[in-house]
Scaffold this active site. Structure first.
Site, PDB file in Angstrom:
ATOM      1  N   LYS A  90      42.573  39.961  43.889  1.00 46.19           N
ATOM      2  CA  LYS A  90      41.772  40.441  45.016  1.00 46.19           C
ATOM      3  C   LYS A  90      41.193  39.289  45.853  1.00 46.19           C
ATOM      4  O   LYS A  90      40.883  39.484  47.020  1.00 46.19           O
ATOM      5  CB  LYS A  90      40.681  41.371  44.509  1.00 46.19           C
ATOM      6  CG  LYS A  90      41.299  42.645  43.941  1.00 46.19           C
ATOM      7  CD  LYS A  90      40.313  43.671  43.520  1.00 46.19           C
ATOM      8  CE  LYS A  90      40.989  44.985  43.169  1.00 46.19           C
ATOM      9  NZ  LYS A  90      41.590  44.994  41.816  1.00 46.19           N
TER      10      LYS A  90
HETATM   11  C1  LIG Z   1      42.451  45.904  41.388  1.00 50.48           C
HETATM   12  C2  LIG Z   1      43.357  45.513  40.303  1.00 50.48           C
HETATM   13  C3  LIG Z   1      44.543  46.212  40.057  1.00 50.48           C
HETATM   14  C4  LIG Z   1      44.938  47.441  40.839  1.00 50.48           C
HETATM   15  O1  LIG Z   1      45.232  47.139  42.195  1.00 50.48           O
HETATM   16  P1  LIG Z   1      45.228  48.299  43.277  1.00 50.48           P
HETATM   17  O2  LIG Z   1      45.378  47.626  44.586  1.00 50.48           O
HETATM   18  O3  LIG Z   1      43.909  49.000  43.147  1.00 50.48           O
HETATM   19  O4  LIG Z   1      46.370  49.206  42.949  1.00 50.48           O
HETATM   20  C5  LIG Z   1      45.366  45.748  39.039  1.00 50.48           C
HETATM   21  N1  LIG Z   1      45.031  44.690  38.293  1.00 50.48           N
HETATM   22  C6  LIG Z   1      43.898  44.001  38.492  1.00 50.48           C
HETATM   23  C7  LIG Z   1      43.574  42.850  37.612  1.00 50.48           C
HETATM   24  C8  LIG Z   1      43.024  44.382  39.514  1.00 50.48           C
HETATM   25  O5  LIG Z   1      41.890  43.691  39.708  1.00 50.48           O
END
Ligand SMILES: *Cc1c(COP(=O)(O)O)cnc(C)c1O
Length: 459
Positions: free
Chosen positions: A109
């Site tokens: 993210k």
């Molecule tokens: C947020 C997240 C996901 C899921 O991603 P999305 O965009 O919500 O589908 C998977 N793995 C990790 C480590 C995350 O932080």
């Protein structure tokens, strides 16, 4: 480039307005009016650095930001990453593991939120005013968002997390940020409760406007856009390594934001032969892509908490394309879903929901076994989210397309899962220093009035 709402009731807006709007006033999600076809650029783009590539892609969509300013925003955003490649790929067994965890909070993210934080700051400098970010997190979004805007003038951030349901380290990554503009709220409920409180607050348009509320959740268009970059970047690397003409991606999925970026990259012309969607026991999305019915169930806590989601906020964007970019059809589906908790899409002429997608789920046992297997056989430690993506990818081998598995977090963020799988811990210096860190956090009730009251009394 102008942006429209999936529900068709919003006057088209420019990129900067799209970034500041988050959710559309009609309740829909913003999308570009049309997607550019970039097939003609791919050969040239394959030669670029991550930042140069990000500039080329983002400038097609951010047409109201002068090129020199955009280039600077991108350079600043990725200067916080610990590796010059930003998102390197490594070969592990049969897979290319795309490491998306070299940013400040060690999860993918950061790739989007370091950029979004700088983008907010830039837009506020141009326009004046302040922004009060309200977000809901199952763990990783919150800390990445907080690290994206901490200490920035004219921005406050309020992040709700489900009390006791994020990993202790994830919680510390958020609550140890003591900047005056950062507010952590522990909600007595699930992540979906937090997300609903957020959506209801944004649904009160008067309240939203009066308090200059904005969002950093993955519904924000700039996040999806920033994430398309590493699909291109890693596909180029995998094609160089193997000589293949197409690639497939495996994506551990929760809110459908990450995999949506891959879907858009494919629609823009990146040669992706398959998107492998992987969920944990909270499998609303894998059930949808296998059977065509999108139906809510209760959220169960798992070893991969960032995927403990039932209603995927970005799914509406996919549905919009799936129903032929027809807002009326989309609204009918979403209304039905709101009323009945379920919606259905007929299978296509090949008897599937979408030829591009395959989907599967990995449970706790599969998560632990996969972490153990790759540690033993390849000396590589997968985090529990990534492990689910790898586990599902093992069932979808292709002879012609290398499989790129998105590694969405560093394993050291999920201590307990790693201990359960390997009997030992994995460390990362960024996390080790949190052990003794001072923290700040307030608790609130599981009700929309609780968050509204909190906002009013802290602004
Ligand atoms: C947020 C997240 C996901 C899921 O991603 P999305 O965009 O919500 O589908 C998977 N793995 C990790 C480590 C995350 O932080």
């Amino acid at each position: 480039m102008k942006y429209i709402s999936t529900r068709g009731q919003m006057k088209p807006v420019g990129f900067q307005d799209a970034v500041m709007t988050g959710l559309a006033p009609d309740g829909g999600l913003l999308l570009p009016e049309s997607l550019p076809n970039v097939e003609g650029y791919l050969e040239e783009w394959a030669q670029l650095s991550y930042q140069e590539l990000a500039f080329e892609i983002i400038s097609l969509f951010a047409t109201d930001i002068p090129p020199a300013d955009l280039a600077e925003l991108i350079t600043d955003s990725y200067a916080t990453f610990a590796t010059p490649e930003i998102t390197p790929s490594v070969t592990v067994g049969d897979f290319q593991i795309l490491e998306l965890f070299h940013g400040p909070t060690l999860a993918f993210k950061d790739v989007a939120l370091q950029f979004l934080g700088n983008l907010f700051e830039y837009i506020l400098e141009q326009r004046g005013g302040t922004l009060n970010i309200l977000g809901a997190t199952s763990g990783d979004t919150g800390s990445a968002a907080i690290h994206g805007v901490r200490g920035k003038p004219n921005i406050n951030i309020f992040i709700m997390h489900p009390a006791g349901r994020t990993s202790p380290l994830q919680e510390k990554q958020m609550t140890s940020v003591l900047d005056d503009n950062v507010f952590n709220l522990a909600v007595d409920g699930s992540f979906d409760d937090c997300q609903n409180m957020m959506k209801t607050t944004f649904g009160d348009l008067d309240f939203k406007t009066t308090h200059s509320l904005g969002t950093v959740n993955s519904v924000n268009w700039a996040r999806v856009l920033a994430q398309t970059v590493y699909y291109f970047y890693s596909a180029f690397r995998a094609m160089e390594k193997t000589g293949a003409a197409t690639v497939q991606f495996s994506v551990p999925t929760g809110n459908f934001g990450d995999i949506l970026a891959g879907y858009l990259a494919q629609r823009m012309g990146l040669p992706i032969s398959k998107l492998i969607l992987a969920t944990n026991e909270n499998d609303i999305l894998s059930r949808f892509f296998n059977h065509g019915t999108y139906g809510m169930a209760d959220v169960v806590p798992t070893l991969s908490p960032s995927m403990d989601i039932q209603v995927a906020s970005n799914f509406e964007r996919y549905l919009y394309y799936r129903v032929g970019e027809d807002p009326k059809k989309l609204v009918a589906l979403m209304d039905g879903f709101k009323k009945n908790g379920t919606l259905a899409i007929p299978l296509n002429e090949n008897g599937v929901i979408d030829d591009l997608f395959v989907a599967g789920r990995g449970d706790t046992a599969a998560t632990l076994a996969t972490i153990k297997k790759y540690h033993e056989q390849c000396g590589y430690v997968l985090d529990p989210h990534t492990a689910i993506g790898v586990y599902v990818a093992e069932q979808h081998h292709s002879d012609t397309a290398p499989t790129i598995c998105l590694a969405t977090a560093h394993p050291a963020k999920f201590t307990q899962a790693i201990i359960n799988a390997l009997g030992e811990e994995v460390h990362h210096p960024v996390l080790d220093i949190l052990a003794d860190a001072e923290t700040r956090c307030d608790s609130i009730a599981n009700h929309v009035d609780a968050v509204k009251d909190y906002l009013v009394s802290h602004l």
